[in-house]
Scaffold this motif. Sequence first.
Motif: not given
Length: 477
Positions: A347-352
């Motif tokens: 991923p380019e970015l992970v947000i949880d």
Amino acid sequence: MILKIKHTSEKPSGVRNLFLVNDTSSLKDFGFNADALAYVKLKEEAKEKLITIKAYNITYYVVIVDKGELNDKSLEVLRKNGHTITSGMRKDKEEAICVYDSTGNKEAVLALTEGLALSTYQFDKYLSKKDKSFGEFNIWVATPVVNQEDLNELQLLCESVFATRDLVNEPVSTMDVAELSKTIEQLGEKHGFTVEIFNKTKLESLKFGGLLGVNKGSIDPPAFHILEWKPQNATNTKPVVLVGKGVVFDTGGINLKTPPGSLDDMKSDMGGAASVVGALTAVSANKLPVHVIGLIPATDNRPGGNAIVPGDILSMHNGTTVEILNTDAEGRLILADALSYSKKYDPELVIDLATLTGSAVMAIGHYATVGMGTADSTIFDELTKSGYRVNERVVQFPFWDDYDDLIKSEVADIKNIGGREGGSITAGKFLSHFVEAPWIHLDIAGPAFVRKEDSYRGFGASGVGVRLLYDFLKSRS
Ligand code: BES
Ligand code: MN
Ligand code: ZN
């Protein structure tokens, strides 16, 4: 309840009228008579921004807003005015309104309409007497400054927020893991994102030690959901991965929560999961050109004959070993496997998103989300901007290396609690062991569920995260 937001170039009859103006003298053009104008002037001099006029059996509204570009605060005032108006109509059993505008300010019209629309939500399916319920609510917007496309987008966004609120408001007896899976599949079917679900056997073969560990006290199997929206015109080459905590009920496990009242709202412990579902719904329904993946680990957390206990050591999906010292710190255990699994997508970015710690609530209350992580400051800035724009604010907490020491263990790689100080940060530090890509952790424990009506966010589930992520992903795409 059915919500309809429609553009019109007519003047619909049998509806309440609402006039958005910079300058009350423009009300003449809408046919206000001398009496009405004099009344409005009086209220305006008293600095009132929302004026309700009742003449015989007709009620109408004037909303006054500053000229020119509006700041985030003014837009929020408009949403709240929308809520006041919808509440009044709920009392009066009126179900249609027409918005007229003389400001020519598109953002203002949309914010006011959003406030009206979001306030029509009701979780009334278990009420025998639905005397406060809307059947169908119609919002007509009679200004060329917005078009039907803008209004469709707003309507689909509101419906996504409502889907999230429904998921959270539903108690565990009717929203267990199986029902959550079913609802996610239905939403995917309807809006166009794909859904894949791993069952317990599959999770065993993938060594999801955190999710399986938390699930050991349960009589219901866990599930792991993979939601994907991958349009051909996606502007990102690597996906954005959203991860949501799906604890359908958190008793605390063997470390049962105390006092008893602290269990009351724990049906909302899948708020992160619900927001990820809502975000994927909004993004796919509105066909945003952005590749997004949602990962949702789901289980309940209960004591049981076979439940994990303090002292147990779990081996997680990425091989990290974890000493369990409190079974109530379960969210981080199921998120860990999901974060580790996200690596597969580069991923380019992970947000949880997770209702992760009481500590986040203690720090800033229900007014905002606690954020932290490894993503660079430009990404944090974008998210913070989106947060202010839609009033789902994010406060960035420190993430210094010093906190790492607090979760060191003598017998395993790390332990699952860090002590009383900085509890939401040590929870974040725990998660950082499982993710390599740029990452933001959002602890929504405060704003996700509130036991008192909070303007257009309503009573109970707020749906926080959906409008934030939608705005953030839209501005990136
Ligand atoms: N689900 C809770 C956090 C929570 C508390 C959410 C209040 C919403 C409102 C979470 O699983 C939890 O129990 N966290 C513990 C962690 C502690 C044992 C380290 C907490 O915050 O007390
Ligand atoms: Mn817990
Ligand atoms: Zn929890």
